[in-house]
Design a protein around this motif. Structure first.
Motif, PDB file in Angstrom:
ATOM      1  N   ALA A   1      -1.542  14.743 -20.164  1.00  0.00           N
ATOM      2  CA  ALA A   1      -2.581  13.741 -20.071  1.00  0.00           C
ATOM      3  C   ALA A   1      -2.595  13.104 -18.692  1.00  0.00           C
TER       4      ALA A   1
ATOM      5  N   VAL B   1      -5.925   8.576 -28.097  1.00  0.00           N
ATOM      6  CA  VAL B   1      -5.491   8.626 -29.484  1.00  0.00           C
ATOM      7  C   VAL B   1      -4.414   7.572 -29.703  1.00  0.00           C
ATOM      8  N   PRO B   2      -4.499   6.849 -30.784  1.00  0.00           N
ATOM      9  CA  PRO B   2      -3.509   5.804 -30.993  1.00  0.00           C
ATOM     10  C   PRO B   2      -2.120   6.369 -31.219  1.00  0.00           C
TER      11      PRO B   2
ATOM     12  N   ALA C   1       9.969  14.914 -22.296  1.00  0.00           N
ATOM     13  CA  ALA C   1       9.246  13.710 -21.925  1.00  0.00           C
ATOM     14  C   ALA C   1       8.295  13.985 -20.771  1.00  0.00           C
TER      15      ALA C   1
ATOM     16  N   PRO D   1      11.647   1.944 -33.568  1.00  0.00           N
ATOM     17  CA  PRO D   1      10.918   3.209 -33.679  1.00  0.00           C
ATOM     18  C   PRO D   1      11.563   4.288 -32.842  1.00  0.00           C
ATOM     19  N   ALA D   2      11.552   5.488 -33.374  1.00  0.00           N
ATOM     20  CA  ALA D   2      12.147   6.607 -32.662  1.00  0.00           C
ATOM     21  C   ALA D   2      11.356   6.912 -31.413  1.00  0.00           C
ATOM     22  N   ALA D   3      10.066   7.008 -31.600  1.00  0.00           N
ATOM     23  CA  ALA D   3       9.210   7.270 -30.461  1.00  0.00           C
ATOM     24  C   ALA D   3       8.516   5.964 -30.134  1.00  0.00           C
ATOM     25  N   PRO D   4       9.067   5.228 -29.207  1.00  0.00           N
ATOM     26  CA  PRO D   4       8.498   3.914 -28.937  1.00  0.00           C
ATOM     27  C   PRO D   4       7.062   4.057 -28.498  1.00  0.00           C
TER      28      PRO D   4
ATOM     29  N   ALA E   1      -6.445  13.340 -24.771  1.00  0.00           N
ATOM     30  CA  ALA E   1      -5.788  12.501 -23.775  1.00  0.00           C
ATOM     31  C   ALA E   1      -5.099  11.326 -24.424  1.00  0.00           C
TER      32      ALA E   1
ATOM     33  N   HIS F   1       4.033   4.274 -26.588  1.00  0.00           N
ATOM     34  CA  HIS F   1       3.939   4.502 -25.156  1.00  0.00           C
ATOM     35  C   HIS F   1       2.628   3.929 -24.695  1.00  0.00           C
TER      36      HIS F   1
ATOM     37  N   THR G   1       5.128  15.823 -21.918  1.00  0.00           N
ATOM     38  CA  THR G   1       4.096  15.107 -22.647  1.00  0.00           C
ATOM     39  C   THR G   1       3.108  14.398 -21.730  1.00  0.00           C
TER      40      THR G   1
ATOM     41  N   PRO H   1       1.125   7.178 -33.029  1.00  0.00           N
ATOM     42  CA  PRO H   1       1.315   7.393 -34.462  1.00  0.00           C
ATOM     43  C   PRO H   1       2.148   6.269 -35.039  1.00  0.00           C
ATOM     44  N   PRO H   2       1.934   5.963 -36.305  1.00  0.00           N
ATOM     45  CA  PRO H   2       2.684   4.869 -36.891  1.00  0.00           C
ATOM     46  C   PRO H   2       4.151   5.233 -36.992  1.00  0.00           C
ATOM     47  N   ALA H   3       4.964   4.429 -36.402  1.00  0.00           N
ATOM     48  CA  ALA H   3       6.395   4.676 -36.497  1.00  0.00           C
ATOM     49  C   ALA H   3       6.904   3.745 -37.575  1.00  0.00           C
TER      50      ALA H   3
END
Lengths: 285, 780
Positions: free
Chosen positions: B430, B447-448, B423, B459-462, B444, B464, B426, B450-452
């Protein structure tokens, strides 16, 4: 349902856009296509490096078979005084030796090479933690061990050798995996100590060959002198051999098996600790 | 501004209220880019009213009536900037779904057939290797779902569904009554490998139906099924999954739960015919183990999916039913708060009080449920071990679960730590310190997310989310003039002083040479600067940061060229770079970019062992360039190369420098340093012997020029007689005259020798270097 081979995906999101992952919440069914994880990439690299080394692949699988052939034909149809046929000692013994051998040599050589060639430093500079590198190597070692076991067993059950698989053979799988892990930990110790391929081979053989004889891998442990049998419990191969012999003889209780497994786990912890102590990022200090 | 009538794009999905921790949120999704975000109740209030018919003033009045506060201009601006930045606002004159940027195209292309997608050259990136990644099992999932939807129309009636569900329930009851016999049959199944494999195959089919059922039910509720695929993970785990989008945007919870539970129902329904056969089978039939095992194992796999643990169906269904996001995580947070509150920590009690009462019950109940499940699992293990251990050791049976716990806790801690490291890594890329170079690669935060796919519930990757202000800040690069500052660095190895008080600075964009004989401390210096070693004394700053201890943020921005042997064994050049890219957390495109940058594309498929010296150097350089670093350390990159390969590598190095990168270059090839470097530091005996531009170094040395005269034209004695001559040597048939007054000596010589026969050698960096290093070693 139609099936198609892997088809490509739209470009994966860049690393920066990836939120922190929740531990334990893999959510595999929903996550979109991601970049290959470092773990997967390393596993792939280790796997390719292993299978492209044809000589090693050949001997990894052929060596135990040769021993099986020799001992199996030598003691064909004979029984040990205790009751079990010889093949029931020889097959699990040689199998555990072969699996342990491969699990020790492969990672030991890999670690030595990676340190000598500065690949460990390369890893050091990246955000990927070292355990990822090691676990990926372990995945390959486990795969190799299971393949060895399958091939070896397939040959041993041929009528010539006459091994019979009992119903609870799946119990041998966790044992094999634990054995691979323990020997890989030992391999990491060897790979950390040795700086050259020759040293790896020398140390590993020094460790493995006496262990094979003292643990009853080539010789029914039940026939060993009592004191050697008692002393052999300090060897990890003894636990693997003992467990496999019991499983393949169909006389395994879950309890004794759990004790064998616990022994292997103990050795893993011990070797793991030692490996952590002697680990070096680089030959230059 | 308040008279504007902005509108949110009509195709943007806005979900119903969900709870995430103590907060109530709504999900918002851009169906074109696939990006999702969470907004609060107040933002939701405004967003649903931004329909182009109301002015901001009108909405503001409604808002004030609802919440009792007014929206100031700053808040309006912030909100509109957030929506505009995510391209959620309708732009007059543009079709709402016109693709903008690659991410949008990606989503826009979703419905294209797989074949077309395969043609997209870059499409392979991110699909993973065959060890890991996903394989599409259905060429065009949406189309298949449409067909299945039509085909199953007959079943979507209560008259069919109700009996089916009743039969499934009956199956469960029947199996429970028959359990002893089923277990017996299953036990015997394991003695029949062929039958076991057959059961495995049939169950695999059942799993496929499970995923299709998710898809069909989702389709029946009008949801989009993105993909049905096989996910391979880490080489040995595979599973099918069905990616249904936007479950949580369904208004009612019943359908959401139905989508989640459809798979298990399909599993059970699939077993019904086998149940019938089992019931009709005579007791001694050979097929008893097959059918018994199939029923028991099939039911077990189906029901195991109902456990309310992520990522199983039961967890999703529970989350949908309760309208919560990330139930497990939030419940854990709450449980921790509740425990702290029970321990009379006032802050925790205050925080816990912020949760609504119903939510408190839900989260506490879930936490208790998890604890209960864990307890049941441990107790089961305990019983199992009691049954299994030999009689003498039966007393130890309670220890086994404890040992499992003892092993699991450190593992979990390690896992959490690893996750935390990931974490921190990541955002580091940026972070505000990211300069133009990182922004170039990573794109940076613009970028939107990704669709979870919400099929998996929370969602696994909430997503952010970053506030728009933060985005603005990141765009402006922070000026940094010096790349490396080294001050008074000392390093000893035992009695050897490897570095003895070295200080210098390297400017941004500079090509900086470090020269010195072997053992002069060059390598130690570079290792200290990259943070691999700690200096005994002195300070080092690299790109404004302290490199020691291992500074990952910094390491991401610097590239170190490795030895030419530092390649993963037996891989091809491309595979090696892909592995390095994955280690860096990048996808394969980074590897192909690097291989292109060093001009090795045509050798990408060659094994690293088969590359020539020059190619290996290029690959080593590519290894350092994979993550597009700003600062590059090169260690003798042209060692052992033929002249042609050297020159062509020089060109490459100049190119890198032209891209604005800072290069620190160690070598003992002086012509190279002279040709490439802006400034050169000469290190000898652990000290900085000189630091200047190559030209200035040569001049400051005032090294003598050398005049070479054929030996048959002049005797050494005669040459010594000329005024201004410092030294005369005879080397290889020539008389070498060293002088600092070359012009005067040449005039004097012209009376003795034909000038055409004289060769002039002016001082080179080599002369300067030899003098300095000789002096340096005397010191050291």
């Amino acid at each position: 349902m139609t099936t198609l081979p892997s088809s490509p995906t739209p470009s994966s999101p860049p690393a920066a856009a990836k939120g922190p992952r929740q531990p334990g919440a893999g959510q595999p069914e929903s996550t979109p296509a991601k970049r290959p994880s470092a773990y997967a990439a390393l596993t792939r690299a280790a796997f390719l490096a292993s299978v492209r080394d044809r000589t090693t692949v050949f001997f990894t699988f052929a060596f135990p078979l040769v021993f099986l052939l020799v001992f199996g034909l030598l003691f064909r149809g004979q029984k040990v005084n205790g009751g079990l046929p010889y093949i029931n000692y020889v097959a699990p013994g040689v199998l555990s030796w072969g699996v342990g051998n491969a699990a020790l040599f492969g990672p030991a050589f890999a670690l030595m090479h990676w340190r000598r060639d500065d690949i460990l430093r390369l890893v050091w500079r990246t955000p990927t933690p070292l355990p990822t590198v090691l676990v990926s190597r372990l995945a390959v070692a486990v795969g190799v061990g299971l393949c060895q076991a399958v091939l070896f067993t397939a040959v041993a059950v041929l009528p010539v050798f006459g091994l019979h698989l009992p119903a609870d053979w799946p119990l041998s799988l966790p044992l094999l995996v634990l054995g691979v892990v323990a020997f890989m930990a030992l391999g990491l110790v060897v790979g950390s100590l040795a700086d050259t391929p020759e040293a790896v081979a020398a140390i590993a053989n020094f460790v493995m060959v006496p262990m094979a004889f003292l643990s009853g891998a080539f010789y029914p442990a039940d026939l060993l002198p009592g004191w050697i049998r008692a002393a052999s419990w300090v060897l990890p191969l003894r636990f693997l051999d003992h467990g496999l012999t019991n499983v393949l003889a169909g006389r395994s209780g879950l309890g004794p098996l759990a004790l064998d497994a616990a022994g292997l786990i103990g050795f893993t912890a011990l070797f793991g600790l030692i490996a952590a102590r002697v680990f070096r990022w680089s030959n230059r200090t | 501004m308040l008279r504007m009538r902005p509108a949110v794009r009509p195709d943007v999905l806005v979900g119903p209220a969900l709870t995430r921790g103590p907060a109530t949120v709504h999900l918002v999704k851009d169906p074109v880019s696939g990006a999702r975000m969470e907004i609060g109740v107040k933002e939701h209030f405004v967003v649903v009213r931004l329909d182009g018919t109301r002015t901001l003033a009108e909405i503001g009045a409604e808002y004030a009536a609802a919440f009792g506060t007014r929206l100031g201009p700053a808040q309006w601006q912030q909100l509109l900037r957030l929506l505009g930045g995510r391209q959620l606002l309708a732009v007059p004159g543009r079709a709402p779904s016109s693709p903008v940027g690659p991410a949008r195209q990606q989503a826009g292309d979703r419905r294209q057939s797989a074949a077309e997608r395969g043609a997209g050259g870059n499409g392979r990136t991110g699909r993973g290797s065959w060890l890991s990644g996903r394989t599409r099992m259905v060429a065009d999932a949406p189309a298949l779902m449409d067909r299945l939807h039509d085909a199953t129309a007959f079943a979507r009636r209560p008259a069919v569904l109700a009996p089916l569900l009743a039969l499934c329930a009956a199956l469960l009851v029947g199996e429970a009554l028959d359990f002893g016999e089923l277990a017996n049959a299953t036990g015997r199944l394991f003695e029949q490998p062929v039958a076991l494999v057959a059961v495995g195959c049939v169950l695999w089919l059942s799993l496929a139906l499970h995923e299709l059922a998710h898809g069909v039910v989702a389709r029946a509720y009008g949801l989009h099924v993105a993909e049905i695929a096989l996910r391979r993970y880490a080489g040995f785990m595979t599973y099918l999954f069905c990616e249904v989008e936007d479950v949580q945007f369904l208004g009612r919870r019943g359908p959401q739960v139905a989508v989640a539970l459809a798979g298990v129902v399909a599993n059970l329904a699939f077993l019904l015919p086998f149940w019938l056969v089992w019931a009709l089978l005579p007791g001694g039939a050979q097929a008893v183990p097959f059918f018994g095992g199939l029923l028991l194992l099939g039911t077990a796999t189906g029901l195991a999916n109902l456990l309310p643990l992520p990522p199983l169906d039961g967890y999703k269904a529970l989350g949908y039913a309760l309208g919560t996001l990330r139930l497990a995580t939030e419940s854990r947070v709450f449980a921790r708060l509740a425990l702290a509150a029970a321990a009379r920590r006032p802050e925790a009690a205050r925080k816990a009080a912020a949760y609504p009462r119903r939510l408190r019950r839900v989260l506490a109940a879930y936490a208790l449920l998890c604890a209960l499940l864990a307890a049941v699992a441990l107790a089961g293990l305990c019983l199992l071990s009691r049954a299994a251990l030999p009689d003498g050791a039966a007393g130890w049976s309670p220890c086994l679960p404890l040992a499992v716990l003892a092993a699991a806790l450190p593992l979990r801690t390690l896992g959490l730590r690893a996750a935390a490291r990931r974490a921190t890594r990541t955002p580091a890329a940026a972070g505000p310190q990211a300069t133009a170079a990182t922004a170039r690669t990573a794109g940076a935060a613009a970028v939107p997310v990704p669709p979870a796919g919400p099929a998996a519930g929370p969602p696994a990757a909430p997503p952010h989310e970053t506030a728009p202000e933060a985005l603005m800040e990141q765009a402006a690069p922070r000026p940094q003039e010096t790349a490396v500052v080294v001050e008074g660095v000392r390093k000893r190895y035992g009695e050897v002083r490897a570095l003895d008080g070295v200080s210098f600075e390297v400017g941004r964009g500079e090509f900086f040479g470090v020269l010195g004989p072997n053992g002069a401390g060059k390598t130690t210096l570079v290792e200290i600067v990259e943070g691999m070693r700690q200096a005994d004394e002195g300070s080092v700053r690299v790109l404004g940061e302290n490199p020691w201890p291992r500074n990952l943020t910094l390491l991401r921005r610097i590239g170190v060229q490795t030895q030419t042997s530092a390649f993963f064994t037996r891989l091809t050049a491309a595979e090696h770079l892909e592995t390095v890219a994955a280690l860096q957390g990048l996808d394969r495109s980074a590897a192909s970019r690097a291989i292109e940058a060093v001009g090795l594309t045509d050798k990408a498929r060659s094994r690293v062992d088969d590359l020539s010296g020059g190619q290996r150097q290029r690959l080593a350089l590519a290894t350092a360039l994979v993550h597009d670093p700003e600062l590059i350390f090169l260690d003798e990159p042209t060692a052992a190369l033929d002249p042609e390969a050297r020159r062509s590598l020089w060109g490459l190095l100049r190119e890198l420098r032209g891209q604005g990168r800072t290069i620190v270059y160690t070598t003992h090839y002086l012509d190279e340093a002279e040709a490439l470097c802006d400034r050169v530091a000469i290190i000898a005996g652990g000290r900085l012997a000189a630091l200047d531009t190559p030209g200035a170094l040569i001049r400051s040395m005032a090294a003598p020029a050398r005049l070479l005269v054929p030996a048959d034209r002049i005797t050494p004695d005669r040459a010594r007689g000329i005024e201004g001559v410092e030294r005369v040597l005879v080397e290889g048939g020539e008389v070498v005259i060293e002088t600092r007054a070359a012009n005067r000596v040449l005039i004097a010589l012209s009376s003795l020798v034909d000038l055409d026969a004289i060769q002039t050698r002016t001082a080179t960096l080599e002369d300067a270097y030899l003098r300095l290093t000789a002096a340096g070693s005397e010191h050291g």
